[in-house]
Scaffold this motif. Sequence first.
Motif, PDB file in Angstrom:
ATOM      1  N   GLY A 181       0.835  -1.215   0.000  1.00  0.00           N
ATOM      2  CA  GLY A 181       0.000   0.000   0.000  1.00  0.00           C
ATOM      3  C   GLY A 181       0.859   1.250   0.000  1.00  0.00           C
ATOM      4  O   GLY A 181       0.582   2.208  -0.745  1.00  0.00           O
ATOM      5  N   ALA A 182       1.917   1.261   0.811  1.00  0.00           N
ATOM      6  CA  ALA A 182       2.809   2.427   0.853  1.00  0.00           C
ATOM      7  C   ALA A 182       3.507   2.588  -0.496  1.00  0.00           C
ATOM      8  O   ALA A 182       3.661   3.701  -1.010  1.00  0.00           O
ATOM      9  N   ALA A 183       3.913   1.458  -1.083  1.00  0.00           N
ATOM     10  CA  ALA A 183       4.563   1.507  -2.395  1.00  0.00           C
ATOM     11  C   ALA A 183       3.586   2.041  -3.445  1.00  0.00           C
ATOM     12  O   ALA A 183       3.952   2.866  -4.287  1.00  0.00           O
ATOM     13  N   TYR A 184       2.332   1.576  -3.398  1.00  0.00           N
ATOM     14  CA  TYR A 184       1.322   2.054  -4.358  1.00  0.00           C
ATOM     15  C   TYR A 184       1.126   3.565  -4.247  1.00  0.00           C
ATOM     16  O   TYR A 184       1.071   4.277  -5.247  1.00  0.00           O
ATOM     17  N   LEU A 185       0.993   4.044  -3.001  1.00  0.00           N
ATOM     18  CA  LEU A 185       0.761   5.479  -2.798  1.00  0.00           C
ATOM     19  C   LEU A 185       1.935   6.286  -3.355  1.00  0.00           C
ATOM     20  O   LEU A 185       1.758   7.305  -4.010  1.00  0.00           O
ATOM     21  N   ALA A 186       3.163   5.787  -3.090  1.00  0.00           N
ATOM     22  CA  ALA A 186       4.353   6.485  -3.584  1.00  0.00           C
ATOM     23  C   ALA A 186       4.414   6.424  -5.111  1.00  0.00           C
ATOM     24  O   ALA A 186       4.668   7.426  -5.777  1.00  0.00           O
ATOM     25  N   GLY A 187       4.150   5.242  -5.666  1.00  0.00           N
ATOM     26  CA  GLY A 187       4.236   5.056  -7.114  1.00  0.00           C
ATOM     27  C   GLY A 187       3.208   5.893  -7.871  1.00  0.00           C
ATOM     28  O   GLY A 187       3.491   6.422  -8.951  1.00  0.00           O
ATOM     29  N   LEU A 188       2.013   6.028  -7.304  1.00  0.00           N
ATOM     30  CA  LEU A 188       1.000   6.890  -7.926  1.00  0.00           C
ATOM     31  C   LEU A 188       1.398   8.353  -7.754  1.00  0.00           C
ATOM     32  O   LEU A 188       1.199   9.181  -8.648  1.00  0.00           O
ATOM     33  N   GLY A 189       2.004   8.649  -6.609  1.00  0.00           N
ATOM     34  CA  GLY A 189       2.380  10.031  -6.296  1.00  0.00           C
ATOM     35  C   GLY A 189       3.473  10.570  -7.217  1.00  0.00           C
ATOM     36  O   GLY A 189       3.560  11.768  -7.431  1.00  0.00           O
ATOM     37  N   CYS A 190       4.311   9.671  -7.746  1.00  0.00           N
ATOM     38  CA  CYS A 190       5.419  10.165  -8.591  1.00  0.00           C
ATOM     39  C   CYS A 190       5.251   9.731 -10.045  1.00  0.00           C
ATOM     40  O   CYS A 190       6.168   9.870 -10.848  1.00  0.00           O
ATOM     41  N   GLY A 191       4.092   9.174 -10.398  1.00  0.00           N
ATOM     42  CA  GLY A 191       3.838   8.832 -11.795  1.00  0.00           C
ATOM     43  C   GLY A 191       4.489   7.516 -12.240  1.00  0.00           C
ATOM     44  O   GLY A 191       4.530   7.211 -13.420  1.00  0.00           O
ATOM     45  N   PHE A 192       4.997   6.738 -11.296  1.00  0.00           N
ATOM     46  CA  PHE A 192       5.583   5.427 -11.604  1.00  0.00           C
ATOM     47  C   PHE A 192       4.487   4.517 -12.137  1.00  0.00           C
ATOM     48  O   PHE A 192       4.706   3.732 -13.062  1.00  0.00           O
ATOM     49  N   TRP A 193       3.306   4.596 -11.511  1.00  0.00           N
ATOM     50  CA  TRP A 193       2.105   3.962 -12.045  1.00  0.00           C
ATOM     51  C   TRP A 193       1.119   5.064 -12.391  1.00  0.00           C
ATOM     52  O   TRP A 193       1.091   6.125 -11.762  1.00  0.00           O
TER      53      TRP A 193
END
Length: 497
Positions: free
Chosen positions: A444-456
Amino acid sequence: MSERFVIALDQGTTSSRAVLVDHDAQMVDFVQRPFTQIYPQPGWVEHNPQEILFSQLGSLTELLARHNLSEKDIAGIGIDNQRETTIVWDPSTGQPIANAIVWQCRRTADLVQRLCGNPSVARTIRSKTGLLPDAYFSASKIAWLLDNIPGARERAEAGELLFGTVDTYLIWVLTGGLVHATDPTNASRTMLYNIHEGMWDDELLELFNVPKSMMPEVRPSSGSFGETSYPGVPAGIPICGVAGDQQASLFGQCCFAPGQAKNTYGTGCFLLMNTGEEAVDSANQLVTTIAASAPNARHTEYALEGSVFVGGAVMQWVRDELGLIHTAAESESLAATVPNTGGVYVVPAFTGLGAPWWEADARGTICGITRGTNRAHLVRAALESIAYQVSDLVRAMEADAGRPIDVLNVDGGASANNLLMQFQADILDRKLHRPQNIETTALGAAYLAGLGCGFWKDTEELVAMRANDDVFTATMDREQAEELLYGWAKAVKRTIA
Ligand code: ADP
């Protein structure tokens, strides 16, 4: 994009982990470092904030070194953390004024009773924060530090001290003291945050006598929390996801839509349901809390939360105190040697019963024992008690939310037990989905970070990557399930009596 990974800093109650997640949302590797639990007096629990910090930074730098990664390889960092645990520090030196007061610590129970004992105060707290007044939440812990550490109150009033939950402290240190911020999920566990207005509440700050200047800025869970700037850590990595552990796990389970829910089977069990933009008021004393949202969310999203005090811990009791099994996992094979418990029920009310019973003084019971009862029956009854308690909680939450939980997403250590999961599906008469990766909190933390920086790109991309859940569907005859549930309700009644 040259960057290939996001990193989750999974800051738990007993250890800190750094978890490497790739673009397919696979957990590539992790490094875990435990830290000391400090028990200065009965009922008190502390952590040394610098030990938390160094365990967390140590796991991060070891993970980077192990894979020969530099800042260019890391798109962003996400943080999920033990909630409510309280740290106060001096920003001019970076030194905490005392050990962190941990969420489990009961030292402020009398203070909470004194400040919130009046029913109208309790109602105000409930309506503003969604919480039931308790020493568990940060507010009284901050008050305690200011009143008991010499000089702290004067310094706090002069604007010389900062407060943070563990996420905030880590962000502040990692950004070289530039960012003093938290996210709404952590803020919503302080008992000082108005979850409807989305701001620190002046009346509650006054009630607990906490200067507003100490409070962190509240930023969206997925977005910018600054960049790393700390000796020994690669510089310039964006910190772009933050959530308290249970909300992180709800997000990691892809429960993005109203009605979606997850239950974590750990030491205790935590059930959370996304209720969308509606902050549902519970009639069963469940708490209303803020859920983590993707960057494009148009409204604050809420969740209902409830917990079972003794979940997987009942298997530790069966193992360590009764000596009936050697490992928690052995409970599955042993329980499978009997078709049922032969009418035995274990009600593990070791510290009282929670939702929907709320009997603080209840204590554990074993009933239905006959001359034929053996070890396997007892172990099976203990295992089933986890499922019965979760079933009671699910029914209470469904009643509060006014909608059924069609699919229960499961995770946590005890969710590995297939017999328990099948029995849970059977008595709930609901489908259970268990993801391949049950480390949903870090995810969940990875998802939030990845969405936050455009990784996903978006949450649909995350949902699409989740494949091949183990699915448990109810197969038990309904009449039989109702009979078992009736027996459980009778056992609970005896426990309360
Ligand atoms: P926590 O994060 O709360 O420390 P975990 O998610 O690691 O907990 O789960 C550990 C708990 O689950 C322990 O209480 C343990 O007894 C229980 N547990 C672990 N594996 C099994 C299993 N296969 N069957 C039943 N219970 C289990």
